[in-house]
Design a protein around this motif. Sequence first.
Motif, mmCIF file in Angstrom:
data_model
loop_
_atom_site.group_PDB
_atom_site.id
_atom_site.type_symbol
_atom_site.label_atom_id
_atom_site.label_comp_id
_atom_site.label_asym_id
_atom_site.label_seq_id
_atom_site.Cartn_x
_atom_site.Cartn_y
_atom_site.Cartn_z
ATOM 1 N N TRP A 11 0.837 -1.200 0.000
ATOM 2 C CA TRP A 11 0.000 0.000 0.000
ATOM 3 C C TRP A 11 0.866 1.241 0.000
ATOM 4 O O TRP A 11 0.568 2.220 -0.692
ATOM 5 C CB TRP A 11 -0.949 -0.004 1.198
ATOM 6 C CG TRP A 11 -2.202 0.737 0.885
ATOM 7 C CD1 TRP A 11 -3.387 0.204 0.502
ATOM 8 C CD2 TRP A 11 -2.384 2.155 0.874
ATOM 9 N NE1 TRP A 11 -4.298 1.203 0.261
ATOM 10 C CE2 TRP A 11 -3.712 2.426 0.485
ATOM 11 C CE3 TRP A 11 -1.565 3.232 1.157
ATOM 12 C CZ2 TRP A 11 -4.233 3.697 0.374
ATOM 13 C CZ3 TRP A 11 -2.084 4.526 1.048
ATOM 14 C CH2 TRP A 11 -3.402 4.743 0.662
ATOM 15 N N ALA A 12 1.939 1.232 0.751
ATOM 16 C CA ALA A 12 2.846 2.392 0.804
ATOM 17 C C ALA A 12 3.426 2.679 -0.576
ATOM 18 O O ALA A 12 3.512 3.837 -1.000
ATOM 19 C CB ALA A 12 3.963 2.145 1.809
ATOM 20 N N SER A 13 3.801 1.631 -1.279
ATOM 21 C CA SER A 13 4.354 1.794 -2.620
ATOM 22 C C SER A 13 3.337 2.428 -3.560
ATOM 23 O O SER A 13 3.657 3.347 -4.320
ATOM 24 C CB SER A 13 4.797 0.435 -3.150
ATOM 25 O OG SER A 13 5.204 0.526 -4.488
ATOM 26 N N MET A 14 2.085 1.966 -3.507
ATOM 27 C CA MET A 14 1.039 2.527 -4.362
ATOM 28 C C MET A 14 0.751 3.976 -3.990
ATOM 29 O O MET A 14 0.587 4.829 -4.864
ATOM 30 C CB MET A 14 -0.231 1.683 -4.275
ATOM 31 C CG MET A 14 -0.079 0.318 -4.925
ATOM 32 S SD MET A 14 -1.615 -0.620 -5.040
ATOM 33 C CE MET A 14 -2.067 -0.804 -3.330
ATOM 34 N N ALA A 15 0.703 4.281 -2.691
ATOM 35 C CA ALA A 15 0.434 5.647 -2.239
ATOM 36 C C ALA A 15 1.555 6.585 -2.666
ATOM 37 O O ALA A 15 1.307 7.717 -3.078
ATOM 38 C CB ALA A 15 0.252 5.684 -0.725
ATOM 39 N N ALA A 16 2.787 6.110 -2.594
ATOM 40 C CA ALA A 16 3.928 6.937 -2.980
ATOM 41 C C ALA A 16 3.888 7.248 -4.471
ATOM 42 O O ALA A 16 4.146 8.380 -4.888
ATOM 43 C CB ALA A 16 5.233 6.235 -2.612
ATOM 44 N N GLN A 17 3.542 6.255 -5.281
ATOM 45 C CA GLN A 17 3.460 6.467 -6.729
ATOM 46 C C GLN A 17 2.324 7.433 -7.074
ATOM 47 O O GLN A 17 2.464 8.282 -7.945
ATOM 48 C CB GLN A 17 3.238 5.142 -7.448
ATOM 49 C CG GLN A 17 4.436 4.232 -7.428
ATOM 50 C CD GLN A 17 4.139 2.880 -8.050
ATOM 51 O OE1 GLN A 17 3.115 2.671 -8.687
ATOM 52 N NE2 GLN A 17 5.044 1.938 -7.852
ATOM 53 N N ALA A 18 1.205 7.305 -6.384
ATOM 54 C CA ALA A 18 0.028 8.111 -6.699
ATOM 55 C C ALA A 18 0.135 9.541 -6.202
ATOM 56 O O ALA A 18 -0.417 10.453 -6.820
ATOM 57 C CB ALA A 18 -1.230 7.452 -6.121
ATOM 58 N N SER A 19 0.837 9.757 -5.108
ATOM 59 C CA SER A 19 0.803 11.092 -4.505
ATOM 60 C C SER A 19 2.166 11.696 -4.238
ATOM 61 O O SER A 19 2.238 12.798 -3.701
ATOM 62 C CB SER A 19 0.020 11.032 -3.192
ATOM 63 O OG SER A 19 0.717 10.221 -2.263
ATOM 64 N N GLY A 20 3.231 10.986 -4.568
ATOM 65 C CA GLY A 20 4.564 11.521 -4.328
ATOM 66 C C GLY A 20 4.979 11.503 -2.872
ATOM 67 O O GLY A 20 5.897 12.203 -2.473
ATOM 68 N N MET A 21 4.296 10.700 -2.063
ATOM 69 C CA MET A 21 4.664 10.610 -0.644
ATOM 70 C C MET A 21 5.980 9.867 -0.499
ATOM 71 O O MET A 21 6.389 9.114 -1.361
ATOM 72 C CB MET A 21 3.560 9.905 0.138
ATOM 73 C CG MET A 21 2.277 10.705 0.180
ATOM 74 S SD MET A 21 0.961 9.884 1.076
ATOM 75 C CE MET A 21 1.607 9.920 2.730
ATOM 76 N N VAL A 22 6.641 10.059 0.616
ATOM 77 C CA VAL A 22 7.904 9.400 0.923
ATOM 78 C C VAL A 22 7.624 8.167 1.780
ATOM 79 O O VAL A 22 6.864 8.240 2.745
ATOM 80 C CB VAL A 22 8.845 10.367 1.682
ATOM 81 C CG1 VAL A 22 10.105 9.662 2.108
ATOM 82 C CG2 VAL A 22 9.137 11.575 0.826
ATOM 83 N N VAL A 23 8.235 7.050 1.428
ATOM 84 C CA VAL A 23 8.078 5.812 2.191
ATOM 85 C C VAL A 23 9.298 5.648 3.086
ATOM 86 O O VAL A 23 10.433 5.759 2.621
ATOM 87 C CB VAL A 23 7.950 4.590 1.246
ATOM 88 C CG1 VAL A 23 7.873 3.302 2.041
ATOM 89 C CG2 VAL A 23 6.736 4.744 0.341
#
Length: 106
Positions: free
Chosen positions: A50-62
């Motif tokens: 989920w973190a990987s998908m969120a990072a790709q979608a919103s530019g968040m840092v994991v």
Amino acid sequence: MDADLQQPFFEQSLAQLSRRRVLAMEVADFGAAASICRHTDLLFTCSALWASMAAQASGMVVKPLPFAYGKVGYSMVHHQSGSRDPALQWLKATLLSGFKQSISLG
């Protein structure tokens, strides 16, 4: 009720290290958490997928967890009286099938 089910595994892992989380808020789902965290300096915990998908979608840092989390097992618990319920049998079969597929893909 099983005492191990009352406290999330993540909290149990932190407690073993004499650490605990400070919860700023609780939200209904990861999407809401990601939306809030995108506009603050807060963190939220979720699976690596989920973190990987969120990072790709919103530019968040994991960021990785600060400790070894290990593997997590899941249990499906229900009252014995529901064992013959067709809806529960369907749910159990559907979940097991999904888990088997994710294991073979992973």
